[in-house]
Write a protein that holds these residues in place. Structure first.
Motif, PDB file in Angstrom:
ATOM      1  N   UNK A   1     -13.823  -7.669  12.525  1.00  0.00           N
ATOM      2  CA  UNK A   1     -12.973  -6.486  12.650  1.00  0.00           C
ATOM      3  C   UNK A   1     -12.618  -5.932  11.272  1.00  0.00           C
ATOM      4  N   UNK A   2     -12.842  -4.645  11.027  1.00  0.00           N
ATOM      5  CA  UNK A   2     -12.541  -4.065   9.706  1.00  0.00           C
ATOM      6  C   UNK A   2     -11.053  -3.957   9.415  1.00  0.00           C
ATOM      7  N   UNK A   3     -10.206  -4.150  10.433  1.00  0.00           N
ATOM      8  CA  UNK A   3      -8.762  -4.035  10.234  1.00  0.00           C
ATOM      9  C   UNK A   3      -8.063  -5.396  10.217  1.00  0.00           C
ATOM     10  N   UNK A   4      -8.829  -6.462  10.031  1.00  0.00           N
ATOM     11  CA  UNK A   4      -8.247  -7.803  10.030  1.00  0.00           C
ATOM     12  C   UNK A   4      -7.248  -7.962   8.890  1.00  0.00           C
TER      13      UNK A   4
ATOM     14  N   UNK B   1       3.751  22.213  14.488  1.00  0.00           N
ATOM     15  CA  UNK B   1       2.857  21.086  14.223  1.00  0.00           C
ATOM     16  C   UNK B   1       2.021  20.757  15.449  1.00  0.00           C
ATOM     17  N   UNK B   2       0.879  20.165  15.191  1.00  0.00           N
ATOM     18  CA  UNK B   2       0.047  19.591  16.248  1.00  0.00           C
ATOM     19  C   UNK B   2      -0.445  18.245  15.743  1.00  0.00           C
ATOM     20  N   UNK B   3      -0.766  17.373  16.661  1.00  0.00           N
ATOM     21  CA  UNK B   3      -1.228  16.056  16.257  1.00  0.00           C
ATOM     22  C   UNK B   3      -1.567  15.214  17.466  1.00  0.00           C
ATOM     23  N   UNK B   4      -2.169  14.085  17.203  1.00  0.00           N
ATOM     24  CA  UNK B   4      -2.544  13.227  18.313  1.00  0.00           C
ATOM     25  C   UNK B   4      -2.952  11.843  17.850  1.00  0.00           C
ATOM     26  N   UNK B   5      -3.342  11.039  18.803  1.00  0.00           N
ATOM     27  CA  UNK B   5      -3.794   9.668  18.571  1.00  0.00           C
ATOM     28  C   UNK B   5      -5.232   9.585  19.046  1.00  0.00           C
ATOM     29  N   UNK B   6      -6.163   9.461  18.115  1.00  0.00           N
ATOM     30  CA  UNK B   6      -7.573   9.519  18.469  1.00  0.00           C
ATOM     31  C   UNK B   6      -8.369   8.278  18.104  1.00  0.00           C
ATOM     32  N   UNK B   7      -7.898   7.511  17.130  1.00  0.00           N
ATOM     33  CA  UNK B   7      -8.693   6.396  16.616  1.00  0.00           C
ATOM     34  C   UNK B   7      -8.091   5.033  16.959  1.00  0.00           C
ATOM     35  N   UNK B   8      -6.782   4.889  16.805  1.00  0.00           N
ATOM     36  CA  UNK B   8      -6.175   3.571  17.006  1.00  0.00           C
ATOM     37  C   UNK B   8      -5.827   3.347  18.473  1.00  0.00           C
ATOM     38  N   UNK B   9      -6.897   3.295  19.267  1.00  0.00           N
ATOM     39  CA  UNK B   9      -6.835   3.097  20.709  1.00  0.00           C
ATOM     40  C   UNK B   9      -7.706   1.905  21.083  1.00  0.00           C
ATOM     41  N   UNK B  10      -7.467   1.277  22.224  1.00  0.00           N
ATOM     42  CA  UNK B  10      -8.303   0.146  22.645  1.00  0.00           C
ATOM     43  C   UNK B  10      -9.774   0.532  22.665  1.00  0.00           C
ATOM     44  N   UNK B  11     -10.602  -0.332  22.082  1.00  0.00           N
ATOM     45  CA  UNK B  11     -12.030  -0.053  22.021  1.00  0.00           C
ATOM     46  C   UNK B  11     -12.812  -1.322  21.792  1.00  0.00           C
ATOM     47  N   UNK B  12     -13.655  -1.304  20.788  1.00  0.00           N
ATOM     48  CA  UNK B  12     -14.542  -2.437  20.531  1.00  0.00           C
ATOM     49  C   UNK B  12     -13.767  -3.692  20.160  1.00  0.00           C
ATOM     50  N   UNK B  13     -12.768  -3.535  19.281  1.00  0.00           N
ATOM     51  CA  UNK B  13     -11.993  -4.688  18.838  1.00  0.00           C
ATOM     52  C   UNK B  13     -10.676  -4.712  19.592  1.00  0.00           C
ATOM     53  N   UNK B  14     -10.464  -5.769  20.360  1.00  0.00           N
ATOM     54  CA  UNK B  14      -9.254  -5.861  21.160  1.00  0.00           C
ATOM     55  C   UNK B  14      -8.704  -7.273  21.119  1.00  0.00           C
ATOM     56  N   UNK B  15      -7.448  -7.361  20.773  1.00  0.00           N
ATOM     57  CA  UNK B  15      -6.766  -8.653  20.768  1.00  0.00           C
ATOM     58  C   UNK B  15      -5.278  -8.403  20.776  1.00  0.00           C
TER      59      UNK B  15
ATOM     60  N   UNK C   1      -7.150 -13.602  17.020  1.00  0.00           N
ATOM     61  CA  UNK C   1      -8.174 -12.740  17.608  1.00  0.00           C
ATOM     62  C   UNK C   1      -9.575 -13.301  17.392  1.00  0.00           C
ATOM     63  N   UNK C   2     -10.391 -13.278  18.433  1.00  0.00           N
ATOM     64  CA  UNK C   2     -11.768 -13.766  18.339  1.00  0.00           C
ATOM     65  C   UNK C   2     -12.656 -12.821  17.533  1.00  0.00           C
TER      66      UNK C   2
ATOM     67  N   UNK D   1       0.028  -7.414  14.521  1.00  0.00           N
ATOM     68  CA  UNK D   1      -0.381  -6.947  15.845  1.00  0.00           C
ATOM     69  C   UNK D   1      -1.672  -6.135  15.733  1.00  0.00           C
ATOM     70  N   UNK D   2      -2.462  -6.172  16.774  1.00  0.00           N
ATOM     71  CA  UNK D   2      -3.716  -5.422  16.778  1.00  0.00           C
ATOM     72  C   UNK D   2      -3.421  -3.928  16.677  1.00  0.00           C
ATOM     73  N   UNK D   3      -4.017  -3.271  15.703  1.00  0.00           N
ATOM     74  CA  UNK D   3      -3.750  -1.847  15.493  1.00  0.00           C
ATOM     75  C   UNK D   3      -4.289  -0.995  16.637  1.00  0.00           C
ATOM     76  N   UNK D   4      -5.223  -1.568  17.398  1.00  0.00           N
ATOM     77  CA  UNK D   4      -5.825  -0.817  18.496  1.00  0.00           C
ATOM     78  C   UNK D   4      -5.059  -0.991  19.802  1.00  0.00           C
ATOM     79  N   UNK D   5      -4.659  -2.216  20.101  1.00  0.00           N
ATOM     80  CA  UNK D   5      -4.038  -2.465  21.405  1.00  0.00           C
ATOM     81  C   UNK D   5      -2.511  -2.439  21.375  1.00  0.00           C
TER      82      UNK D   5
END
Length: 408
Positions: free
Chosen positions: A228-231, A202-216, A222-223, A256-260
Motif C-alpha cells: 500500500x502506498x499510504x502505509x 465553493x465546490x468540492x468532493x471526495x474522489x480518491x480516499x474511498x474504499x478500493x484496492x487497499x482496504x483494512x 493490514x495485510x 487508520x486506513x485512509x481509504x476505509x
C-alpha cells in the motif's frame, strides 16, 4: 532579559515541534515550565523525546494554567478544543500562541476575542506569513510592483492522505479541511488582497480516499501494508512514543486506513472569494497530488507576480514592457520555510514589547471565516455572504471590519 516561562498544551506532533523550537532556537529567550495532555502516556512519551526531566506534567491543562510562573502557553490541541482552551488560558492571564485554525465556528472565534484583554498577546499559528517567500511577495505587492491588485489565483497541491487517517477528516473536529488545511493559503490570499472577504462560493468532493484496492482497518494490522502506498509505520518515532504506546489510554488510532476510515470532508475543492475592494480570488486544493507545493499568481493593473513556494522563487512581469524581475529567496531556518521560527520570534517580541502581532485575532478569525464559509457552500450548494454568516452567529461585523488589530 529574563527568560519567559512557557507551557505547551497538546503533545501531538505540532506540540512536539513547537517544544523543540523553544528548546533549540529560542532556549535563551524561553524555557518550558510545563506540558499538558489528556493522555498521560503521550505526554510522558513527548517529554522523553524532548529530553525534559524537570518540567511539570499535567493531565488537566487547567492545572498548568494555575502555575503563576508560566507567562505564555502554546495551544496545539485538536481544532475543536481551541475555543475552550484558549478562553481558559486568556482568562488565566496568559499570553497565547494558538495553532491554526483559531476555532471551528464563527461563535468560537468571537468568544476567544472576548476573553482577551488589552495587555495580552494572542498570536495565531499562520506560519506562512513568516516564510520569507510570502513576506517578500507581500512587500513587492505593497510597493506597487504589479499596480492595483485585481485578481489572485492560488493552487495548493498536497500529498494529503494523512488528513484522512486522523481526526481532521471529520468536520465536527476540524471545521472541515477548508478550515483546517486551507486556512494557511486563505490567510495569505486575505493578506495579499488587503480587503474584507464579502462573498464565498465553493465546490468540492471526495474522489480518491474511498474504499478500493487497499482496504483494512489500520496500517499496523493490514495485510496490504507491504504494497500500500499510504502505509504508515507507527513503530517509528515520534509515532511510537506519541501514539502507538499511548493507544491503551484513550483508544486513539493514529494509523487508520485512509481509504476505509469514516469521513465527511473533501479531498479536493475550489473556492472563489470576492472582496470589498473588488479583488477576486480563486483557490484550488488537491490532497492527492504527487508533490507538495503552493503556487500563487497575483494580477494587478500594471503586471503580475508569480510565486512558487517549493522552488522559493518569485517572478514579477510588467504588463506593458514585459520586463521580468526574478527573486530567489534563500531558505531560512526550519519548519514551514522558516515560518515556525519567525512566528515564535515575533510572539516573544510582542510579549516583551506589548505590541500587536502580524497575525492576531482578526486575521485568525478572517482565515477561519473564509474556510468555514467554503465548507457551508460545498454542503449547501450556494453562495455564502460573510455578513449573513456573521449575523446568523450573532457576531457584529465590526469584529472584522477594523484594521490594525483594533476593535470596537
Amino acid at each position: 532579559m529574563p527568560r519567559l516561562m512557557f507551557g505547551v498544551i497538546g503533545m501531538g506532533q505540532r506540540g512536539l515541534s513547537y517544544s523543540r523550537l523553544l528548546l533549540k532556537e529560542f532556549s535563551r529567550c524561553g524555557r518550558i515550565q510545563g506540558l499538558a495532555d489528556i493522555n498521560n502516556k503521550r505526554m510522558t512519551g513527548a517529554a522523553s523525546l524532548l529530553g525534559l526531566t524537570d518540567v511539570g506534567l499535567y493531565s488537566d491543562y487547567h492545572d498548568l494554567l494555575a502555575d503563576p510562573a508560566i507567562d505564555a502557553v502554546i495551544i496545539a490541541t485538536p481544532d475543536f478544543t481551541h475555543e475552550t482552551v484558549a478562553q481558559a488560558a486568556l482568562r488565566a492571564g496568559k499570553h497565547v500562541l494558538c495553532e491554526k485554525p483559531l476555532a471551528t465556528t464563527v461563535d468560537g472565534c468571537y468568544k476567544i476575542f472576548q476573553a482577551k484583554d488589552e495587555t495580552q498577546v494572542l498570536h495565531i499559528g499562520f506560519v506562512l506569513r513568516y516564510n520569507r517567500v510570502y513576506q517578500v511577495a507581500q512587500q513587492l505587492i505593497a510597493r506597487g510592483d504589479v499596480g492595483k491588485v485585481c485578481h489572485i489565483i492560488a493552487t495548493d497541491h498536497r500529498q494529503g492522505s494523512d488528513y484522512f487517517r486522523r481526526w481532521h477528516r471529520l468536520r465536527a473536529k476540524s471545521g472541515g479541511l477548508f478550515n483546517h488545511k486551507s486556512t494557511h493559503t486563505l490567510d495569505i490570499i486575505n493578506w495579499f488582497a488587503d480587503g474584507k472577504p464579502m462573498q464565498i462560493h465553493a465546490s468540492g468532493g471526495l474522489s480518491v480516499f474511498l474504499p478500493g484496492k487497499w482496504q483494512g482497518e489500520r496500517c499496523l494490522t493490514c495485510s496490504w501494508q507491504a504494497v500500500c502506498p499510504e502505509y504508515l509505520d507507527l513503530t517509528q518515532e515520534p509515532y511510537n512514543s506519541l501514539y502507538l504506546k499511548a493507544e491503551s489510554v484513550d483508544g486513539y488510532i493514529r494509523d487508520m486506513c485512509v481509504y476505509t476510515s469514516d469521513k465527511d470532508t473533501i479531498d479536493h475543492g475550489h473556492v472563489v472569494v470576492e472582496y470589498d475592494n473588488q479583488v477576486k480570488a480563486s483557490y484550488n486544493l488537491s490532497l492527492f497530488a504527487p508533490t507538495d507545493n503552493r503556487e500563487m499568481t497575483v494580477f494587478g493593473d500594471l503586471g503580475k507576480l508569480e510565486l512558487n513556494e517549493a522552488s522559493r522563487t518569485i517572478t514579477v512581469t510588467s504588463r506593458y514592457s514585459h520586463d521580468t524581475a526574478t527573486y530567489n529567496i534563500p531558505e531560512t531556518g526550519s519548519g514551514h520555510g522558516g515560518g515556525d521560527a519567525g512566528l515564535m520570534q515575533e510572539f516573544i517580541e510582542c510579549i516583551r514589547s506589548g505590541s500587536e502581532p502580524l497575525v492576531g485575532v482578526r486575521e485568525g478569525a478572517l482565515g477561519c471565516f473564509v474556510g468555514l464559509a467554503a465548507e457551508r457552500s460545498v454542503q449547501n450548494h450556494c453562495f455564502i455572504s460573510m455578513g449573513q454568516m456573521l449575523a446568523k452567529a450573532g457576531v457584529s461585523e465590526s469584529f472584522v471590519n477594523l484594521q490594525a488589530n483594533t476593535f470596537e
